[in-house]
Design an enzyme around this catalytic site. Structure first.
Site, PDB file in Angstrom:
ATOM      1  N   SER A  31       0.824  -1.216   0.000  1.00 32.73           N
ATOM      2  CA  SER A  31       0.000   0.000   0.000  1.00 32.73           C
ATOM      3  C   SER A  31       0.851   1.256   0.000  1.00 32.73           C
ATOM      4  O   SER A  31       1.657   1.465   0.909  1.00 32.73           O
ATOM      5  CB  SER A  31      -0.861   0.068   1.272  1.00 32.73           C
ATOM      6  OG  SER A  31      -1.570  -1.096   1.458  1.00 32.73           O
ATOM      7  N   HIS A  62      -4.112   0.232  -3.846  1.00 27.41           N
ATOM      8  CA  HIS A  62      -3.551  -0.909  -4.562  1.00 27.41           C
ATOM      9  C   HIS A  62      -4.006  -0.844  -6.019  1.00 27.41           C
ATOM     10  O   HIS A  62      -5.196  -0.916  -6.301  1.00 27.41           O
ATOM     11  CB  HIS A  62      -4.043  -2.224  -3.950  1.00 27.41           C
ATOM     12  CG  HIS A  62      -3.453  -2.519  -2.605  1.00 27.41           C
ATOM     13  ND1 HIS A  62      -2.381  -3.353  -2.438  1.00 27.41           N
ATOM     14  CD2 HIS A  62      -3.779  -2.091  -1.373  1.00 27.41           C
ATOM     15  CE1 HIS A  62      -2.080  -3.428  -1.166  1.00 27.41           C
ATOM     16  NE2 HIS A  62      -2.917  -2.670  -0.494  1.00 27.41           N
ATOM     17  N   HIS A  84      -5.598  -9.835  -0.327  1.00 25.17           N
ATOM     18  CA  HIS A  84      -5.463 -10.103   1.111  1.00 25.17           C
ATOM     19  C   HIS A  84      -6.506 -11.122   1.554  1.00 25.17           C
ATOM     20  O   HIS A  84      -7.587 -11.207   0.974  1.00 25.17           O
ATOM     21  CB  HIS A  84      -5.693  -8.818   1.936  1.00 25.17           C
ATOM     22  CG  HIS A  84      -4.749  -7.716   1.623  1.00 25.17           C
ATOM     23  ND1 HIS A  84      -4.947  -6.857   0.564  1.00 25.17           N
ATOM     24  CD2 HIS A  84      -3.604  -7.307   2.227  1.00 25.17           C
ATOM     25  CE1 HIS A  84      -3.958  -5.973   0.531  1.00 25.17           C
ATOM     26  NE2 HIS A  84      -3.130  -6.222   1.524  1.00 25.17           N
ATOM     27  N   TYR A  86      -8.325 -10.879   4.166  1.00 25.50           N
ATOM     28  CA  TYR A  86      -9.538 -10.188   4.664  1.00 25.50           C
ATOM     29  C   TYR A  86     -10.486  -9.777   3.536  1.00 25.50           C
ATOM     30  O   TYR A  86     -11.623  -9.403   3.790  1.00 25.50           O
ATOM     31  CB  TYR A  86      -9.169  -8.972   5.539  1.00 25.50           C
ATOM     32  CG  TYR A  86      -8.399  -7.878   4.840  1.00 25.50           C
ATOM     33  CD1 TYR A  86      -8.992  -7.034   3.902  1.00 25.50           C
ATOM     34  CD2 TYR A  86      -7.062  -7.662   5.136  1.00 25.50           C
ATOM     35  CE1 TYR A  86      -8.289  -6.036   3.264  1.00 25.50           C
ATOM     36  CE2 TYR A  86      -6.339  -6.658   4.504  1.00 25.50           C
ATOM     37  CZ  TYR A  86      -6.960  -5.856   3.573  1.00 25.50           C
ATOM     38  OH  TYR A  86      -6.251  -4.870   2.936  1.00 25.50           O
ATOM     39  N   GLU A  87     -10.018  -9.852   2.304  1.00 24.75           N
ATOM     40  CA  GLU A  87     -10.917  -9.550   1.179  1.00 24.75           C
ATOM     41  C   GLU A  87     -11.790 -10.747   0.838  1.00 24.75           C
ATOM     42  O   GLU A  87     -12.659 -10.660  -0.024  1.00 24.75           O
ATOM     43  CB  GLU A  87     -10.091  -9.148  -0.052  1.00 24.75           C
ATOM     44  CG  GLU A  87      -9.411  -7.806   0.108  1.00 24.75           C
ATOM     45  CD  GLU A  87      -8.459  -7.505  -1.041  1.00 24.75           C
ATOM     46  OE1 GLU A  87      -8.921  -6.950  -2.052  1.00 24.75           O
ATOM     47  OE2 GLU A  87      -7.271  -7.812  -0.926  1.00 24.75           O
ATOM     48  N   ALA A 114       3.016  -2.114   4.333  1.00 17.16           N
ATOM     49  CA  ALA A 114       2.801  -1.064   5.326  1.00 17.16           C
ATOM     50  C   ALA A 114       2.286  -1.777   6.567  1.00 17.16           C
ATOM     51  O   ALA A 114       1.446  -2.672   6.462  1.00 17.16           O
ATOM     52  CB  ALA A 114       1.756  -0.080   4.815  1.00 17.16           C
ATOM     53  N   MET A 212      -1.221  -7.032   7.803  1.00 16.66           N
ATOM     54  CA  MET A 212      -2.282  -7.927   7.295  1.00 16.66           C
ATOM     55  C   MET A 212      -1.891  -8.620   5.990  1.00 16.66           C
ATOM     56  O   MET A 212      -2.748  -9.016   5.204  1.00 16.66           O
ATOM     57  CB  MET A 212      -3.565  -7.129   7.096  1.00 16.66           C
ATOM     58  CG  MET A 212      -4.044  -6.405   8.340  1.00 16.66           C
ATOM     59  SD  MET A 212      -5.480  -5.386   7.992  1.00 16.66           S
ATOM     60  CE  MET A 212      -5.510  -4.305   9.441  1.00 16.66           C
ATOM     61  N   SER A 213      -0.600  -8.731   5.739  1.00 19.13           N
ATOM     62  CA  SER A 213      -0.173  -9.378   4.485  1.00 19.13           C
ATOM     63  C   SER A 213       1.108 -10.161   4.722  1.00 19.13           C
ATOM     64  O   SER A 213       1.376 -10.590   5.837  1.00 19.13           O
ATOM     65  CB  SER A 213       0.061  -8.303   3.416  1.00 19.13           C
ATOM     66  OG  SER A 213       1.156  -7.484   3.780  1.00 19.13           O
ATOM     67  N   ASN A 236       2.531   3.473  11.244  1.00 22.42           N
ATOM     68  CA  ASN A 236       1.883   3.963  12.463  1.00 22.42           C
ATOM     69  C   ASN A 236       2.341   3.070  13.601  1.00 22.42           C
ATOM     70  O   ASN A 236       2.808   1.960  13.353  1.00 22.42           O
ATOM     71  CB  ASN A 236       0.350   3.865  12.320  1.00 22.42           C
ATOM     72  CG  ASN A 236      -0.086   2.444  11.986  1.00 22.42           C
ATOM     73  OD1 ASN A 236      -0.062   2.033  10.817  1.00 22.42           O
ATOM     74  ND2 ASN A 236      -0.456   1.682  12.992  1.00 22.42           N
ATOM     75  N   HIS A 248      -6.674   4.774   7.525  1.00 18.50           N
ATOM     76  CA  HIS A 248      -6.045   4.198   6.326  1.00 18.50           C
ATOM     77  C   HIS A 248      -5.393   5.300   5.498  1.00 18.50           C
ATOM     78  O   HIS A 248      -4.334   5.093   4.900  1.00 18.50           O
ATOM     79  CB  HIS A 248      -7.091   3.426   5.505  1.00 18.50           C
ATOM     80  CG  HIS A 248      -6.521   2.710   4.316  1.00 18.50           C
ATOM     81  ND1 HIS A 248      -5.478   1.800   4.407  1.00 18.50           N
ATOM     82  CD2 HIS A 248      -6.820   2.777   2.992  1.00 18.50           C
ATOM     83  CE1 HIS A 248      -5.181   1.343   3.194  1.00 18.50           C
ATOM     84  NE2 HIS A 248      -5.975   1.923   2.322  1.00 18.50           N
TER      85      HIS A 248
HETATM   86  N1  HPA Z   1      -2.014  -3.100  12.037  1.00 20.13           N
HETATM   87  C1  HPA Z   1      -2.227  -3.955  11.022  1.00 20.13           C
HETATM   88  N2  HPA Z   1      -1.995  -3.641   9.759  1.00 20.13           N
HETATM   89  C2  HPA Z   1      -1.521  -2.412   9.498  1.00 20.13           C
HETATM   90  C3  HPA Z   1      -1.274  -1.478  10.502  1.00 20.13           C
HETATM   91  C4  HPA Z   1      -1.547  -1.841  11.849  1.00 20.13           C
HETATM   92  O1  HPA Z   1      -1.374  -1.064  12.807  1.00 20.13           O
HETATM   93  N3  HPA Z   1      -0.821  -0.352   9.891  1.00 20.13           N
HETATM   94  C5  HPA Z   1      -0.769  -0.623   8.563  1.00 20.13           C
HETATM   95  N4  HPA Z   1      -1.189  -1.875   8.314  1.00 20.13           N
END
Ligand code: HPA
Length: 277
Positions: A31, A62, A84, A86-87, A114, A212-213, A236, A248
């Site tokens: 991302s 994406h 992903h 989660y999709e 990310a 998440m990847s 973050n 996001h």
């Molecule tokens: N957690 C999970 N996935 C993420 C995060 C997070 O804090 N930041 C960017 N992708």
């Protein structure tokens, strides 16, 4: 594996009818981390939707296309965007692009993402070389009947990220004056950002970052005999460590800012990999 092999052959045939030559290195651009594609020489662009059986990415930030071309003379392919879990995709579908890389002749895979920082030494913008992973999802792309043409039933996972590439990447970063960290990445299912209690427990498990990847792609690559290297961009601090709520948009903003340095790093790494052969 239900017809997976045949589907991969179909996708490979399609791509080979469009490109010439064989990519040696594949790069997955996470991302907001897409700027490396600007450096691609003689690019050929193939939207995911044109490739038979290829999973589409539905997330903002994406692009959803494969790029083929060269970087410093090395034939490479890039994934702009990734599917992903989660999709709603199965792990096998998520691994499809990685298996396809193997079929196209790729030997090395560079993964970027990310993610959220758990290690207190990190701050948004930290670039972390991933040296191991924790799979927090009770699923992975190798579950089911094994097809030995793709990889072994019980693959070793003691060095999921090549120590040789890590060491080279560290030298390259030092030469370029790029600061980096090293740590363990935990792959969380998402799509919600973790709770504060989950982050405390994931931190105690030994993770420095969470996202998440990446994990399923790493498992698929190791299984398929592709050497892996991964860099996580801390966009973050994870829930409970940062005091503000997640956004996001903010994740994408920090990723885009880091993308310039990350691209410089990966581009030089690819040059160094070529000359170390
Ligand atoms: N957690 C999970 N996935 C993420 C995060 C997070 O804090 N930041 C960017 N992708």
């Amino acid at each position: 594996m239900e017809m997976l092999y045949e589907k991969l052959i179909e996708a490979t045939d399609f791509i080979q009818s469009v490109i010439s030559g064989k990519p040696e290195i594949a790069i997955i651009l996470g991302s907001g981390l897409g700027t490396l594609s600007d450096q691609l020489e003689t690019p050929v662009v193939i939207p995911y939707k044109d490739i038979p059986h290829f999973p589409l990415s539905t997330v903002a930030g994406h692009a959803g296309r494969l790029l083929f071309g060269s970087l410093h003379g090395t034939p490479v392919m890039m994934m702009e965007g990734r599917p992903h879990y989660y999709e709603g995709y199965s792990m096998r579908q998520i691994a499809f692009p990685v298996f396809l890389m193997k079929f196209l002749g790729v030997k090395k895979l560079v993964i970027t993402n990310a993610c959220g920082g758990i290690n207190n030494d990190f701050s948004p913008g930290t670039l972390m070389i991933i040296d191991d992973f924790i799979n927090l999802v009770s699923d992975n792309p190798l579950i089911g009947i094994n097809d030995e043409r793709l990889g072994p039933r019980f693959p070793d996972m003691s060095e999921p990220y090549s120590l040789e590439i890590i060491s080279l990447a560290e030298k390259v970063a030092d030469n370029l004056g790029i600061e980096y960290s090293r740590g363990v990445y935990a792959g969380f299912q998402g799509p919600y950002y973790e709770t504060a209690a989950e982050i405390r427990s994931i931190g105690r498990m030994g993770a420095d970052a969470v996202g998440m990847s990446t994990v399923s792609e790493t498992i698929a690559a190791n299984y398929a005999g592709i050497e892996c290297f991964a860099i996580a961009c801390i966009t973050n601090m994870a829930t409970g460590i940062q005091k503000v709520k997640h956004s996001h948009q903010r994740v994408l903003e920090i990723a885009r800012l880091s993308s310039v340095t990350l691209s410089r790093w990966i581009s030089s790494l690819i040059k160094a990999l070529e000359s170390s052969r």
